[in-house]
Design a protein around this motif. Structure first.
Motif, PDB file in Angstrom:
ATOM      1  N   ARG A  32      -0.355  -6.358 -10.329  1.00  0.00           N
ATOM      2  CA  ARG A  32      -1.523  -5.581 -10.889  1.00  0.00           C
ATOM      3  C   ARG A  32      -1.887  -4.775  -9.459  1.00  0.00           C
ATOM      4  O   ARG A  32      -1.927  -5.357  -8.355  1.00  0.00           O
ATOM      5  N   ASP A  33      -2.523  -3.567  -9.822  1.00  0.00           N
ATOM      6  CA  ASP A  33      -3.065  -2.577  -8.910  1.00  0.00           C
ATOM      7  C   ASP A  33      -4.399  -3.186  -8.367  1.00  0.00           C
ATOM      8  O   ASP A  33      -5.423  -3.318  -9.221  1.00  0.00           O
ATOM      9  N   VAL A  34      -4.391  -3.495  -7.090  1.00  0.00           N
ATOM     10  CA  VAL A  34      -5.671  -3.840  -6.418  1.00  0.00           C
ATOM     11  C   VAL A  34      -6.710  -2.916  -6.317  1.00  0.00           C
ATOM     12  O   VAL A  34      -7.857  -3.182  -6.714  1.00  0.00           O
ATOM     13  N   PHE A  35      -6.427  -1.737  -6.038  1.00  0.00           N
ATOM     14  CA  PHE A  35      -7.429  -0.775  -6.182  1.00  0.00           C
ATOM     15  C   PHE A  35      -8.174  -0.751  -7.412  1.00  0.00           C
ATOM     16  O   PHE A  35      -9.577  -0.847  -7.440  1.00  0.00           O
ATOM     17  N   SER A  36      -7.480  -0.472  -8.699  1.00  0.00           N
ATOM     18  CA  SER A  36      -8.082  -0.726  -9.954  1.00  0.00           C
ATOM     19  C   SER A  36      -8.880  -1.894 -10.129  1.00  0.00           C
ATOM     20  O   SER A  36     -10.055  -1.719 -10.708  1.00  0.00           O
ATOM     21  N   VAL A  49       0.772  -1.171   0.096  1.00  0.00           N
ATOM     22  CA  VAL A  49      -0.044  -0.057   0.041  1.00  0.00           C
ATOM     23  C   VAL A  49       0.921   1.229  -0.071  1.00  0.00           C
ATOM     24  O   VAL A  49       1.983   1.383   0.904  1.00  0.00           O
ATOM     25  N   SER A  50       0.756   2.190  -0.759  1.00  0.00           N
ATOM     26  CA  SER A  50       1.332   3.521  -1.098  1.00  0.00           C
ATOM     27  C   SER A  50       0.599   4.409  -1.742  1.00  0.00           C
ATOM     28  O   SER A  50      -0.708   4.187  -2.077  1.00  0.00           O
ATOM     29  N   SER A  51       0.872   5.569  -1.877  1.00  0.00           N
ATOM     30  CA  SER A  51       0.179   6.641  -2.618  1.00  0.00           C
ATOM     31  C   SER A  51      -0.171   6.446  -3.810  1.00  0.00           C
ATOM     32  O   SER A  51      -1.120   6.837  -4.506  1.00  0.00           O
ATOM     33  N   ASP A  52       0.944   5.610  -4.622  1.00  0.00           N
ATOM     34  CA  ASP A  52       0.765   5.366  -6.065  1.00  0.00           C
ATOM     35  C   ASP A  52      -0.300   3.991  -6.053  1.00  0.00           C
ATOM     36  O   ASP A  52      -1.136   4.066  -7.087  1.00  0.00           O
ATOM     37  N   PHE A  53      -0.244   3.080  -5.196  1.00  0.00           N
ATOM     38  CA  PHE A  53      -1.278   1.888  -5.036  1.00  0.00           C
ATOM     39  C   PHE A  53      -1.881   1.998  -3.819  1.00  0.00           C
ATOM     40  O   PHE A  53      -1.359   1.517  -2.705  1.00  0.00           O
ATOM     41  N   LEU A  54      -3.195   2.420  -3.706  1.00  0.00           N
ATOM     42  CA  LEU A  54      -3.980   2.688  -2.593  1.00  0.00           C
ATOM     43  C   LEU A  54      -4.223   1.456  -1.857  1.00  0.00           C
ATOM     44  O   LEU A  54      -4.279   1.456  -0.516  1.00  0.00           O
ATOM     45  N   PHE A  55      -4.367   0.374  -2.762  1.00  0.00           N
ATOM     46  CA  PHE A  55      -4.765  -0.993  -1.961  1.00  0.00           C
ATOM     47  C   PHE A  55      -3.627  -1.868  -2.044  1.00  0.00           C
ATOM     48  O   PHE A  55      -3.737  -3.220  -1.905  1.00  0.00           O
ATOM     49  N   GLY A  56      -2.397  -1.458  -2.481  1.00  0.00           N
ATOM     50  CA  GLY A  56      -1.163  -2.558  -2.616  1.00  0.00           C
ATOM     51  C   GLY A  56      -1.193  -3.100  -4.257  1.00  0.00           C
ATOM     52  O   GLY A  56      -1.895  -2.648  -5.084  1.00  0.00           O
ATOM     53  N   VAL A  57      -0.363  -4.154  -4.358  1.00  0.00           N
ATOM     54  CA  VAL A  57      -0.378  -4.871  -5.504  1.00  0.00           C
ATOM     55  C   VAL A  57      -0.735  -6.378  -5.415  1.00  0.00           C
ATOM     56  O   VAL A  57      -0.285  -6.968  -4.255  1.00  0.00           O
ATOM     57  N   GLU A  58      -0.902  -6.908  -6.599  1.00  0.00           N
ATOM     58  CA  GLU A  58      -1.299  -8.376  -6.415  1.00  0.00           C
ATOM     59  C   GLU A  58       0.251  -9.058  -6.260  1.00  0.00           C
ATOM     60  O   GLU A  58       1.005  -8.577  -6.902  1.00  0.00           O
ATOM     61  N   PRO A  59       0.110 -10.295  -5.218  1.00  0.00           N
ATOM     62  CA  PRO A  59       1.337 -11.149  -5.289  1.00  0.00           C
ATOM     63  C   PRO A  59       1.424 -11.696  -6.795  1.00  0.00           C
ATOM     64  O   PRO A  59       0.542 -11.880  -7.351  1.00  0.00           O
ATOM     65  N   ASN A  60       2.839 -11.935  -7.226  1.00  0.00           N
ATOM     66  CA  ASN A  60       2.978 -12.911  -8.413  1.00  0.00           C
ATOM     67  C   ASN A  60       2.974 -11.926  -9.503  1.00  0.00           C
ATOM     68  O   ASN A  60       3.777 -11.837 -10.497  1.00  0.00           O
ATOM     69  N   LYS A  61       1.990 -11.121  -9.782  1.00  0.00           N
ATOM     70  CA  LYS A  61       1.513 -10.563 -11.138  1.00  0.00           C
ATOM     71  C   LYS A  61       1.745  -9.051 -10.890  1.00  0.00           C
ATOM     72  O   LYS A  61       2.262  -8.164 -11.904  1.00  0.00           O
TER      73      LYS A  61
END
Length: 309
Positions: free
Chosen positions: A87-91, A73-85
């Motif tokens: 991808r943007d979880v928020f999107s 989780v960060s300002s660029d990725f509000l919900f973090g990213v997927e493991p392995n891939k």
């Protein structure tokens, strides 16, 4: 002397609903979710990244888990990213709302149209018509819906009636969930119709020469709008859970199309090391279903003519 103004049934229902703060909160949440689904591209363009873009630089090269805390989780990725891939979880949550709400709303429309039609016919005509429709409803209510959809999806081609890929899956989900949902609406409408058909205004319409079509759609149907609306509102969260369950089982939309149930399925592989990837879609489903249920309960109380709140 102060003038006394009468209030319509709509005004009375709205005043009751306004006093129910919990139902209003649920309704506002539902409205926000609908707006998120409609304007998903705009929201993702402002706050996220394309839902199918990989961001391998946000993953640990040894474990393929997100770097940073709380799943990246960060300002660029509000919900973090997927493991392995990566991808943007928020999107994917935002785009997943489109699939869940589209299936839930349209399946509810199919169920309401069929249930209202057959329910009002069964309740008004009675006799063998009522017996036949009631037995059909009993059969459909006892049918294993999830197993049928899984079996149907597994044998259908990817191209069907001009639709391709995800569109085929979405269309099948809407039609099958709606088809197996109409008996619930049909029972409610049938019971209400049995009561309403003996009312004085129906007898008056008959005595004035009103035909069956006039009585069904001009006298009975307007008085069934309230219970139908309430039940449709309460049916939508059930449809959301059904769509999520089917996607979780692999019978929903095909990857890489984002869906909340599909995200939960993918999270099973890494939840021990990255639980946040399971938390976000799970909490989203919980909030959505809770909001619809709270709003539906409040709407039922507001439309109840015997209510005192």
């Amino acid at each position: 002397m102060k003038k006394v103004e009468g209030r319509s049934l709509k005004q009375i229902a709205w005043n009751r609903l306004k006093r129910d703060k919990v139902a209003l909160a649920g309704g506002i949440t539902v409205l926000v979710l609908v707006l998120v689904a409609v304007f998903a591209p705009l929201i993702v363009g402002l706050l996220g990244h394309p839902p199918n873009d990989f961001h391998q630089d946000k993953l640990d090269p040894l474990t393929n888990l997100p770097t940073g805390s709380f799943g990246g989780v960060s300002s660029d990725f509000l919900f973090g990213v997927e493991p392995n891939k990566g991808r943007d979880v928020f999107s994917r949550i935002v785009y997943g709302a489109r699939i869940s709400l589209l299936v839930a709303f349209l399946a509810a429309v199919v169920a309401v149209v069929l249930g209202t039609l057959f329910g009002i016919i069964a309740g008004y005509f009675g006799g063998w018509v009522d017996a036949l429709i009631s037995r059909v409803m009993d059969v459909l209510l006892s049918f294993p819906q999830l197993l049928f959809i899984i079996s149907l999806v597994s044998v259908l081609p990817d191209d069907l009636l001009g639709l391709q890929g995800t569109s085929v899956r979405v269309a099948i989900l809407i039609l099958v969930i709606g088809f197996f949902g109409w008996p619930y609406v049909g029972r409610i409408v049938r019971g209400q119709t049995l009561s309403l058909r003996e009312r004085e205004y129906v007898e008056a319409a008959r005595s004035l020469g009103g035909g069956r079509r006039h009585i069904l759609f001009k006298e009975l149907l307007p008085n069934l709008v309230a219970p139908i609306t309430v039940y449709a509102t309460l049916m939508i969260p059930t449809n959301i859970l059904t769509e999520a369950a089917l996607s979780f089982l692999g019978a929903g939309v095909k990857p890489p199309t984002a869906s909340w149930g599909g995200m939960l399925r993918d999270a099973l592989e890494t939840y021990e090391h990255d639980p946040m990837f399971m938390v976000f879609p799970g909490v989203t489903i919980f909030i959505t279903v809770l909001a619809f249920n709270l709003f539906g309960d409040g709407l039922r109380d507001a439309l109840d003519p015997k209510g005192t709140r």
